[in-house]
Design a protein around this motif. Structure first.
Motif, mmCIF file in Angstrom:
data_model
loop_
_atom_site.group_PDB
_atom_site.id
_atom_site.type_symbol
_atom_site.label_atom_id
_atom_site.label_comp_id
_atom_site.label_asym_id
_atom_site.label_seq_id
_atom_site.Cartn_x
_atom_site.Cartn_y
_atom_site.Cartn_z
ATOM 1 N N VAL A 804 0.989 -0.884 0.144
ATOM 2 C CA VAL A 804 0.186 -0.059 -0.158
ATOM 3 C C VAL A 804 0.375 0.699 0.250
ATOM 4 O O VAL A 804 2.523 1.183 0.543
ATOM 5 C CB VAL A 804 -0.933 0.075 0.579
ATOM 6 C CG1 VAL A 804 -1.935 -1.165 1.357
ATOM 7 C CG2 VAL A 804 -0.083 -0.813 2.634
ATOM 8 N N LYS A 805 0.091 2.120 -0.243
ATOM 9 C CA LYS A 805 0.548 3.795 -0.001
ATOM 10 C C LYS A 805 1.797 4.197 1.360
ATOM 11 O O LYS A 805 2.759 4.438 1.022
ATOM 12 C CB LYS A 805 -0.031 4.578 -1.252
ATOM 13 C CG LYS A 805 0.697 5.909 -1.064
ATOM 14 C CD LYS A 805 -0.284 7.035 -1.528
ATOM 15 C CE LYS A 805 0.805 8.135 -2.472
ATOM 16 N NZ LYS A 805 -0.717 9.156 -2.652
ATOM 17 N N GLU A 806 0.764 3.776 2.039
ATOM 18 C CA GLU A 806 1.276 4.342 3.576
ATOM 19 C C GLU A 806 0.567 4.036 4.169
ATOM 20 O O GLU A 806 0.117 2.549 4.423
ATOM 21 C CB GLU A 806 0.713 5.912 3.643
ATOM 22 C CG GLU A 806 0.259 6.942 2.739
ATOM 23 C CD GLU A 806 -0.367 8.410 2.059
ATOM 24 O OE1 GLU A 806 -0.867 8.292 3.717
ATOM 25 O OE2 GLU A 806 -0.180 9.136 2.122
ATOM 26 N N LYS A 807 1.883 3.481 4.862
ATOM 27 C CA LYS A 807 1.187 2.774 6.422
ATOM 28 C C LYS A 807 -0.063 2.939 7.263
ATOM 29 O O LYS A 807 -0.998 3.294 7.281
ATOM 30 C CB LYS A 807 2.640 2.532 7.340
ATOM 31 C CG LYS A 807 2.871 1.452 8.267
ATOM 32 C CD LYS A 807 4.036 2.043 9.165
ATOM 33 C CE LYS A 807 3.911 0.790 10.421
ATOM 34 N NZ LYS A 807 5.221 0.512 11.643
ATOM 35 N N GLY A 808 -0.655 1.531 7.280
ATOM 36 C CA GLY A 808 -1.355 1.589 8.116
ATOM 37 C C GLY A 808 -3.163 1.961 6.931
ATOM 38 O O GLY A 808 -4.359 1.900 7.670
ATOM 39 N N ASP A 815 4.035 -1.096 3.538
ATOM 40 C CA ASP A 815 4.039 0.079 3.333
ATOM 41 C C ASP A 815 4.981 0.468 1.962
ATOM 42 O O ASP A 815 6.298 -1.403 2.066
ATOM 43 C CB ASP A 815 3.693 1.477 3.602
ATOM 44 C CG ASP A 815 5.184 1.640 4.456
ATOM 45 O OD1 ASP A 815 5.888 2.428 4.199
ATOM 46 O OD2 ASP A 815 5.372 0.585 4.980
ATOM 47 N N LEU A 816 5.188 0.601 0.952
ATOM 48 C CA LEU A 816 6.060 0.512 -0.428
ATOM 49 C C LEU A 816 7.940 0.125 0.148
ATOM 50 O O LEU A 816 8.396 -0.527 -0.086
ATOM 51 C CB LEU A 816 5.753 1.586 -1.397
ATOM 52 C CG LEU A 816 6.930 1.525 -2.136
ATOM 53 C CD1 LEU A 816 6.894 0.417 -2.810
ATOM 54 C CD2 LEU A 816 6.902 2.521 -3.370
ATOM 55 N N GLY A 826 15.459 0.972 -6.325
ATOM 56 C CA GLY A 826 15.917 2.450 -6.409
ATOM 57 C C GLY A 826 14.160 3.405 -7.032
ATOM 58 O O GLY A 826 13.914 4.368 -7.191
ATOM 59 N N VAL A 827 13.277 2.584 -6.367
ATOM 60 C CA VAL A 827 11.566 2.524 -6.224
ATOM 61 C C VAL A 827 11.621 3.593 -4.813
ATOM 62 O O VAL A 827 10.651 2.469 -4.120
ATOM 63 C CB VAL A 827 10.397 1.773 -6.550
ATOM 64 C CG1 VAL A 827 9.143 2.210 -6.041
ATOM 65 C CG2 VAL A 827 10.894 1.338 -8.298
ATOM 66 N N THR A 828 11.342 4.896 -4.626
ATOM 67 C CA THR A 828 11.421 5.452 -2.709
ATOM 68 C C THR A 828 9.647 5.609 -3.126
ATOM 69 O O THR A 828 9.462 6.257 -2.327
ATOM 70 C CB THR A 828 12.157 6.632 -2.932
ATOM 71 O OG1 THR A 828 12.028 7.218 -3.657
ATOM 72 C CG2 THR A 828 13.567 5.886 -3.126
ATOM 73 N N SER A 829 8.522 6.171 -4.016
ATOM 74 C CA SER A 829 7.871 6.399 -3.649
ATOM 75 C C SER A 829 6.203 6.061 -4.522
ATOM 76 O O SER A 829 7.381 5.212 -5.620
ATOM 77 C CB SER A 829 7.239 7.879 -4.146
ATOM 78 O OG SER A 829 7.565 8.037 -5.875
#
Length: 888
Positions: A804-808, A815-816, A826-829
């Motif tokens: 998921v994008k954001e934790k919770g 999350d990612l 190299g994926v940070t977002s």
């Protein structure tokens, strides 16, 4: 021609009666006699009185006008089975293997007759007492009907000789006998007393050249023997013998290897009737394809297994096999996709009803269905006629021209198997279809089938069948210490002490040693050039040669020809081979292809797999499973959950249900899903359906209570909705199990999984081996997807797994940024993840369209363990992934 064979032929020419130990020696001596007369300059001669001992006894009975009294072996076996079954009914003896028990009992009965013994006043075990009862009843029945079996014939002939009822030649020769039973010795005395001169002809051993040879394994031993034979054939040898003690067990292996080394062309010939070697022990009649097909068709019940259906579709021995071959192959694939082990005939007819290209096969099934309606009892002869008529209506033995071997097999089945079934009319009361088929199967299995025609220069014979034969060259294989002498095998129905006192066959080590010495002595006289061979190992066991194998002083080994099988010839070819790496098929010109996300998944796991599955449309056959297949179970869970959420729509409606209401809803939806799923499919039995509905109900209840209820608010936007999305140059049809909208308006894409092996890391692999969820995430920007997850619906393991994008955002789903794989890429977002997915999917689509078909699995376990193409790409022949592309 040896002196003994010269003696036999000379005596036969003078009118003497020559009795042989078996039918093979009878044929051999007849051929020798014909050659003897030709050498004498004769062009015409009378048929000599050369006959096997067993056939002569039967002929004597016929001369007495009593041939009707003689029971055949199958009739005797049947009588014993009837007696044992009647005596054992309702007791623990019903657990006996009827056929095997009857065989041993018949053997014991014949031994007692041959040795003029009775079990009266003997100390017997419980089994022997039971056998004694069986034997008394059997003898009483035979006496009442005036029947005789083979072991009674010597006594009947002796009585006829004493009464002057038979006319015999002045001279009688016996040839090829290793041992003489007491009843045969008594008959010889009676013949002498009647004025006939009886002579036992023996073969004297010359100074033969003998060698011993040790092979590494049984397979190597056969291979060396075949190459030895080949070298002699190259030298124009005219008479070569190979003696195999356990020929009945190794026949197929020997025939295959000998054909490969001696006559390799016959291994790929459509007509394998002619060969330059023959095996004396023919195969069982039931193993002949045309007869096997007949028995398979007759034996079909109302429930048919997948293997039986596939056989009916593939066999060339049914009507329409040629004209409907392609359609039947397609239907074979279709029926396997159901993954069922059994089908009803009526259900199969329904499945085939809409296929107009299978009209002949459909009619065959209808005729089979009608044949099964006969539940009446008939005499065996009536069943024989019915079976023959049924096969005719099915178009057996097919539309194509028959090979000579097939024609001979059909003739043997009609004249031997069916006629034997008819002969049981006088023994048995009316029987049902199942019993008649069991008898016909056993009769066909007992009949030895051997092709007619002249034997070639190479004869492969069993140990006993070699008696009396003579060859220019002889190889005796399998001479291990456990073969000669063999271990004792006394008959369990005769007291051991009684067997040993009377020196019965197989009764003691001393008896086996005596017999083995006689056999070795006879083999030494069978050829001037002999090789005794034995294997050094059998699996993990070390083996030693028989102590009876003569010690050979010759240091030279037998001469072997080079390997002559097709594989060895190809490998030894000196033709230069050119190597070319070509891992691309033709480019794809159309944009829309069948296969959906499975196409891209296959491309990621292995380009070769994608090319074969989705460009060549080739797949392995589906395998049936007991009960309902795992795939069907997964589909039923999907369908039930779809119906539940179409009614509930959101979490609040789920919370409003009481426990009982929730259970009732799941139960109702499961039942409706099962009805819908099995509409048009073969329906499992009611008990199994009930259990599966209960299982699905419990599983989904656990999922709802342990996962869905504990989530924050969500709205189910879509369930099982199909989309067509453009991925690179391809238009891909996808079906998303479910899309949830969270309270903040963001979406989560959900894919139901019921299996155990799930890894969220597969969403972050390169190449992307789980493309289904990412496809939707990158294809529909309007949905504002913030997570892609697998819903693991599995007892005791139910939970969400994904990213998921954001934790919770979705409970404990990671999350990612918590994945080290994302950092490695190299994926940070989240936006970078969507871009990564887009690039990966586009690359997979480009590679597929370009025709890339490299054998290059992503992972040898994940990609290859359950792949159906391992036999095609030969991935298992390589030692590592690095060598795959170079070696395949």
């Amino acid at each position: 021609m040896t002196d003994s064979h010269q003696r036999v032929s000379s005596a036969a020419a003078d009118g003497a009666l020559v009795l042989t130990v078996n039918k093979r020696l009878f044929r051999y001596l007849r051929d020798r006699f014909d050659q003897y007369m030709l050498d004498k300059g004769k062009s015409v001669w009378s048929t000599p009185l050369i006959v096997s001992y067993e056939a002569w006894l039967s002929q004597c009975l016929s001369d007495l006008g009593e041939s009707w009294r003689l029971l055949s072996h199958h009739q005797q076996q049947c009588l014993w089975e009837e007696e044992i079954a009647t005596s054992s009914r309702g007791s623990n003896l019903e657990l006996l293997q009827l056929s095997k028990t009857a065989e041993k009992a018949l053997q014991a009965h014949q031994l007692l007759n041959q040795y003029h013994l009775t079990l009266d006043n003997q100390s017997l075990t419980e089994d022997q007492r039971i056998f004694h009862v069986w034997q008394r009843r059997y003898r009483k029945r035979c006496q009442e009907r005036e029947w005789l079996d083979q072991s009674n014939l010597p006594d009947r002939i002796i009585a006829a000789l004493e009464n002057g009822q038979l006319q015999l030649p002045e001279q009688i020769l016996l040839f090829g006998f290793d041992q003489f039973s007491p009843d045969l010795l008594q008959l010889l005395d009676s013949l002498e007393a009647s004025g006939s001169s009886c002579e036992i002809v023996t073969v004297e051993a010359d100074d033969a050249k003998m060698m011993s040879f040790a092979a590494e394994t049984n397979h190597k031993e056969i291979e060396f023997a075949a190459r030895w034979v080949r070298s002699l054939l190259d030298q124009k040898a005219k008479s070569i013998g190979v003696v195999v003690p356990d020929l009945h067990m190794r026949r197929r292996q020997i025939e295959r290897i000998f054909r490969q080394q001696i006559d390799p062309v016959s291994t790929i010939s459509l007509d394998g009737d002619d060969s330059i070697f023959s095996l004396s022990l023919g195969g069982s009649l039931v193993d002949q394809g045309v007869v096997y097909a007949a028995l398979e068709c007759l034996g079909l019940g109302r429930q048919i297994t997948l293997d039986q259906i596939s056989f009916l579709l593939r066999t060339p021995y049914l009507g329409g096999a040629g004209s409907e071959a392609d359609s039947r192959a397609q239907f074979d694939k279709k029926i396997r996709s159901f993954r069922q082990q059994k089908f009803s005939l009526s259900g199969l007819l329904n499945a085939i009803a809409e296929n107009s290209e299978l009209e002949i096969f459909s009619n065959i099934l209808k005729k089979l269905h009608r044949c099964q309606q006969d539940n009446d009892k008939h005499f065996p002869g009536v069943w024989a006629a019915r079976f023959s008529d049924e096969l005719y209506t099915l178009g057996w033995p097919g539309d194509r021209s028959l090979l000579s071997s097939e024609y001979q097999a059909i003739k043997a089945w009609q004249e031997k198997a069916l006629s034997v079934l008819v002969s049981l009319d006088r023994l048995l009361p009316p029987i049902d279809r199942k019993r008649a088929l069991n008898l016909l199967n056993r009769i066909s299995g007992d009949i030895e089938f051997q092709l007619e025609g002249s034997a070639g220069p190479v004869q492969v014979v069993g140990l006993l069948e070699s008696s009396g034969l003579h060859f220019d060259h002889l190889w005796v294989m399998g001479m291990g210490e456990t073969v000669l002498p063999a271990r004792p095998q006394p008959n369990p129905f005769i007291p051991l002490k009684l067997q040993q006192l009377n020196d019965m066959p197989h009764s003691s080590p001393a008896r086996e040693l005596e017999f083995a010495e006689q056999v070795i002595s006879r083999l030494k006289a069978a050829s001037p050039d002999i090789v005794f061979s034995y294997p050094l190992r059998d699996g993990d066991c070390d083996l030693r040669p028989s102590p009876l194998v003569p010690f050979c002083t010759e240091e030279d080994r037998p001469t072997f020809a080079e390997f002559n099988d097709l594989s060895s010839l190809i490998q030894s070819s000196h033709q230069p081979l050119s190597k070319k790496d070509d891992w691309y098929g033709p480019s794809l010109h159309k944009k829309f292809v069948e296969g959906g996300t499975g196409l891209l998944k296959d491309q990621a796991h292995c380009p070769f797999r994608a090319f074969v599955h989705h460009r060549l449309h080739a797949q392995g056959f589906s395998e049936p499973t007991p009960g309902i297949s795992p795939m069907a179970r997964g589909d039923l869970v999907h369908l039930t959950l779809e119906k539940i959420w179409k009614q509930l729509q959101n979490r609040n409606h789920l919370l409003l249900l009481s426990d009982q209401e929730r259970i009732d809803l799941i139960q109702l939806m499961a039942e409706n899903s099962f009805k819908l799923y099995f509409k048009g499919r073969s329906v499992p039995v009611a008990e199994l359906l009930k259990l599966e509905i209960e299982r699905v109900t419990i599983l989904i209840r656990e999922w709802l209570e342990k996962v869905e209820i504990k989530r924050d608010y969500f709205q189910v936007l879509e369930t099982e909705k199909q989309h067509i999305e453009q991925i690179g140059p391809l238009n891909i049809r996808i079906q998303i199990d479910r899309i949830d909208q969270l309270e903040n308006g963001r979406c989560i894409v959900i894919d139901y999984k019921t299996g155990a092996d799930l890894h969220a890391e597969d969403l972050l692999s390169k190449p992307l081996i789980e493309p289904q969820l990412p496809i939707y995430a990158v294809a529909d920007s309007k949905s504002a997807v913030d997570g892609v997850v697998f819903a693991k619906v599995r007892r005791g393991e139910s939970r969400f797994i994904g990213v998921v994008k954001e934790k919770g955002q979705l409970g404990r789903v990671r999350d990612l940024l918590s994945y080290p794989q994302a950092k490695d890429l190299g994926v940070t977002s989240w936006d970078e993840l969507l871009l990564f997915w887009q690039q990966q999917l586009a690359q997979l689509a480009d590679d597929f369209v370009a025709g890339k078909a490299t054998v290059n699995p992503y992972d040898l376990v994940k990609s290859c363990q359950y792949c159906d193409l391992s036999g095609l790409c030969r991935i298992q022949e390589t030692d590592s992934q690095a060598g795959v592309t170079d070696d395949c």
